[in-house]
Every structure is written in C-alpha cells, then in structure tokens.
Design an enzyme around this catalytic site. Structure first.
Site, PDB file in Angstrom:
ATOM      1  N   LYS A 144       0.830  -1.212   0.000  1.00 41.12           N
ATOM      2  CA  LYS A 144       0.000   0.000   0.000  1.00 41.12           C
ATOM      3  C   LYS A 144       0.864   1.261   0.000  1.00 41.12           C
ATOM      4  CE  LYS A 144      -3.264   2.947   0.728  1.00 41.12           C
ATOM      5  NZ  LYS A 144      -4.474   3.243   0.055  1.00 41.12           N
ATOM      6  N   CYS A 181      -4.623  10.851   1.095  1.00 41.76           N
ATOM      7  CA  CYS A 181      -3.719   9.695   1.037  1.00 41.76           C
ATOM      8  C   CYS A 181      -2.282  10.036   0.679  1.00 41.76           C
ATOM      9  CB  CYS A 181      -4.259   8.671   0.041  1.00 41.76           C
ATOM     10  SG  CYS A 181      -5.723   7.851   0.670  1.00 41.76           S
TER      11      CYS A 181
END
Ligand code: UDX
Length: 444
Positions: free
Chosen positions: A202, A258
């Site tokens: 990720k 993010c």
C-alpha cells in the site's frame, strides 16, 4: 457472508456498500451517531458519485444496515473490517489511537472465531500490534488479515467493483482463502502474501504514484524554460509500456487524504529503521513547492503588485468529483493570496462548505457560481479540473473579468478553447499556449 465494517469514512462506507452489493450481509458501524442518523435517513455523510444510491438500494434489500452499536454488530459477524482513520501525527507518522480503540472494543465483544481485517492504511507491523491488543483482551480465537485499499475518491465505487488487484496479507491460509472467495466476484488478480508485505504494498504504491506526479511536474517546469509542451512529452513517454500513460498529468501537485499522508508516513517509517528515503523526501518537497507556481505566475502578471487586486479561484477540492479538501493545494494558495492583501472570490461546485470549515480563515468571498466569482476580478486561477469549468464560454468569461488573466493550474484549456480570445494565459508546462505573455527565448 456476515460482515461488520467499522468506520464510515470513504474507505469503510464504500467497502461496506460494495460488499452488500455483492450479496453479503453488512453492518456498517460508526461511533459518530450523527453519521449513522444521516445514513439511516437515506442520506450520505460524504459526497461520492453513486454511493448514496447504492447504499439506499442495498439497505432496502435488507443486506445493509447502519448502527453505533459495535458490540452487537461484531457478535453477528464472522468477518470484522477495521476502516477507521489513521490521520498523521505532527511527526508524519500515522496516528493509531482510533484503530487501537476499535480493536479493543472488538475484542471485548467477541463471541467466537472471527476474521479481523485491517483496511486502514497502517505502518508495517501494525497488524501484528493490533493482533496483540486483541489477544490481550479476549480468549476467543481469531485470524488477522491485512487488506489494503486502493480506491480513489470520485471513482470509489468503480475502483472497488472493478479493482486493478486485491492484496490479501495473511498468516493463516484458511483465513486467506475465505478472503479470496469474498473478493473473487470482483477480480481474478488477487495477490496473497504475508501481512508485512501487504502493508508495504500500500505505501509503496502510493509513494510510487506520488513520485510519478512530482516527476512530471518537474519535467513541466523544465518544459516552460526550454519551450517544450509537457502534455506532448507525457503522451510520448506514456506509450512506453514500462512507463504507462497514467499519473503523468502535470499541474499544481497532489493533495487529498492519502498521498500527502502516506508519503510522509513512509519517510518516517524508513527513518525509524535508520533509513533515509531521499527520493521520497524530494517528491514531497517538489509537490509542496509546485502549488506556489500559481502565485509566481500571478506575480509576473501583476508585476509584483498584489495589494488591492481581486483574484477569482475556481476549484477548492483536491481533485474533481469530491467534496474532500484535505491537503488541497487551494488551502495554501488562497492562504498566501490573503497574506499578500489580495481580495479572493472563490467557487467550487461541491466543496464550498467543507473548504470553508477546514480553511477556517475569514476574508474569502464565497460565490454561488463560476461567473459570479470571475465578475470584476483582475485574474482567475483554476485549481481543480471540474468538468463545468472546461465547458465555460471563454468569451463570456473574458467579458466579466476586469482583466483577462487566466492561470490554469490543471491544463484544462487548449488552443481550440483560446482561439480568438485575448487572454493572458498561463498553464503548466505548455509555454507555446501562453497567449499575451511576453515569451522568454527558449534556452536551446
Ligand atoms: C489515491 C490513490 O490513487 C488510491 O489508490 C489510494 O487508495 C488513495 O490515494 P485519491 O487520493 O482519491 O487516491 O486520488 P488520486 O486520483 O490518486 O489523485 C491524488 C492527487 O494527485 C490529486 O490531487 C490529483 O489532482 C493529483 N494528480 C493525479 C495529479 O496531479 N496528476 C496526475 O496525473 C494524477
């Protein structure tokens, strides 16, 4: 499958709704009862195209429910997904307080074997830490799964229902297989790996995409100096399969919940192990500076005289089709304009309220339409590429502006749009499109 999803932010709510759409029975939990009230009344606490409609239809079909009663939801489910926020601490590291708290509550409610899944973006090793927290509070058996999320805001439903890949980190093959079966209707591309690698995939993915953006932004800055066109350059590069065409749009840099958070967190994670992630540090630095190119271009057209000028700003969200303004370049740009004594008139199709709330400063004139914001302004800055801005009649825009100065931070307009107008036009990395701008001779 009976699934509980804890946290109704972008990740939790979208995942919950999509798992219900696949035919599972899903309970979405949030301790913020105002969000649950909105959801139970058929509304949606966030703006995400298609989400509200899908939530309403799945709730009507009896597959989806919303509650603040975490314990009751956990008792009814075999799979418990943690999707609570991990906002950055001042150090850049992820704040794990919410996920730890949720894990403790889950442990206290457990009434049999569960699969406990972490979907929140968490530093490498966090799944193991959370498993220890749970183990210390219950004797019930459970399996830990890391299930990183790759959805993008604005296309979250599509990204979830047709993902590029699913990554499952597990240490028990049986639990991994249950997760594979849950995701099989979505894609065949399922990577099953160990928990730490899943956590790292990720961060590495987001850091790589952020690197692509900062790279093309620096190429754009060089294009402006040498007289090349960055859209042509990116197009030419993108045909190379090893490079690929996506995430090569030059502009004012990345924002959102993010990339800024995850890049800083990965730098910090590496630092914790005495590793200096030099490349990623530069990516962050380039990104932070890129947004101020808008101010530098205004400085050129205003000849350094900002005081008393009126500047219209189109677009406040960090990208189109979302009301999310977290780390949006508009926050810094508008803040700097106000500091310089500029009168700012701002407009965004969706994100006005969320921006006003997060920005927290007075002095901005909030406008009801794009043209209202432009009316009488000395210059217009386009900061988010909402579709409605691309459709604007530039001749009408030219008439309502006090001076036809257009700083296009997202390369929305091209030669066709500008033909016949008198705009002083600056975009990003496309110096040949600059109309009315005294060109520097390209350095050859
Ligand atoms: C991102 C990742 O794409 C997703 O996989 C992850 O789960 C969460 O973070 P998101 O933040 O929703 O998703 O938006 P994204 O579309 O990736 O854009 C992020 C930022 O990069 C935006 O500010 C966008 O304007 C900017 N961007 C993107 C560019 O400046 N140029 C590009 O070519 C692409």
């Amino acid at each position: 499958m009976n699934i509980t999803v804890i946290g109704t932010g972008y990740v939790g709510l979208v995942s919950g709704v999509c798992f219900a759409e696949l035919g599972n029975r899903v309970i979405c939990v949030d301790k913020d009862s105002s969000k649950i009230e909105v959801l139970n009344a058929g509304g949606c606490p966030i703006y995400e195209p298609g989400l509200k409609e899908l939530a309403v239809s799945n709730r009507a079909a009896g597959r989806l429910s919303f509650t603040s009663d975490l314990a009751d939801a956990v008792r009814q489910s075999e799979v418990v997904i943690l999707a609570v926020g991990t906002p950055p601490l001042p150090s850049g590291e992820a704040n794990l307080a919410y996920i730890q708290e949720a894990a403790q509550e889950v442990a206290a409610a457990m009434n049999g074997r569960k699969i406990i899944v972490i979907k929140s973006t968490v530093p490498v090793g966090t799944n193991e830490r959370i498993a220890e927290v749970i183990r210390s509070r219950t004797k019930q058996p459970f399996d830990s799964i890391s299930l990183p999320e790759f959805l993008r805001e604005g296309s979250a439903i599509k990204d979830t229902m047709a993902p590029d890949r699913i990554v499952i980190g597990a240490d028990n093959p049986e639990a991994a297989e249950i997760m594979v079966q849950l995701h099989k209707p979505l894609t065949e591309k399922i990577v099953v790996t160990d928990i730490r690698s899943a956590e790292m995939i990720k961060y590495a993915s987001n850091a790589f995409l952020a690197t692509k953006i900062s790279f093309i932004n620096e190429i754009a800055n060089i294009c402006e100096k040498v007289g090349a066109d960055v859209t042509q350059v990116a197009g030419g590069m993108g045909f190379d399969k090893r490079i690929g065409p996506s995430f090569l749009n030059a502009g004012i840099g990345y924002g959102g919940s993010c990339f800024p958070k995850d890049t800083r967190a990965l730098i910090q994670i590496a630092g914790n192990y005495d590793y200096q992630f030099k490349l990623l540090r530069s990516v962050v630095e380039v990104n932070q500076d890129q947004r101020f190119n808008v101010i530098r271009k205004l400085n050129t057209v205003f000849d350094g005289e900002f005081v008393g000028k009126t500047v219209a700003v189109w677009g406040l969200s960090f990208k189109p089709n979302t009301d999310d303004v977290r780390d949006s370049p508009a926050l810094d740009i508008i803040g700097e304009l106000l500091d310089f004594g500029v009168r700012v008139k701002a407009y965004d199709p969706i994100a006005m309220d969320s921006f006003r709330e997060l920005f927290g400063r007075s002095g901005v004139e909030w406008c009801g339409s794009a043209m209202e914001a432009a009316q009488g302004a000395d210059a217009l800055c386009l900061l988010t590429e909402w579709e409605e801005f691309a459709k604007v009649d530039l001749f009408q825009l030219q008439r309502v502006l006090q001076r036809p100065i257009l700083i296009d931070g997202r390369n929305v307009f091209d030669e066709k749009h500008l033909l016949g107008t008198d705009f002083v036009y600056y975009s990003v990395g496309r110096p040949s499109l600059n109309q009315g701008v005294k060109e520097r001779v390209p350095v050859l």
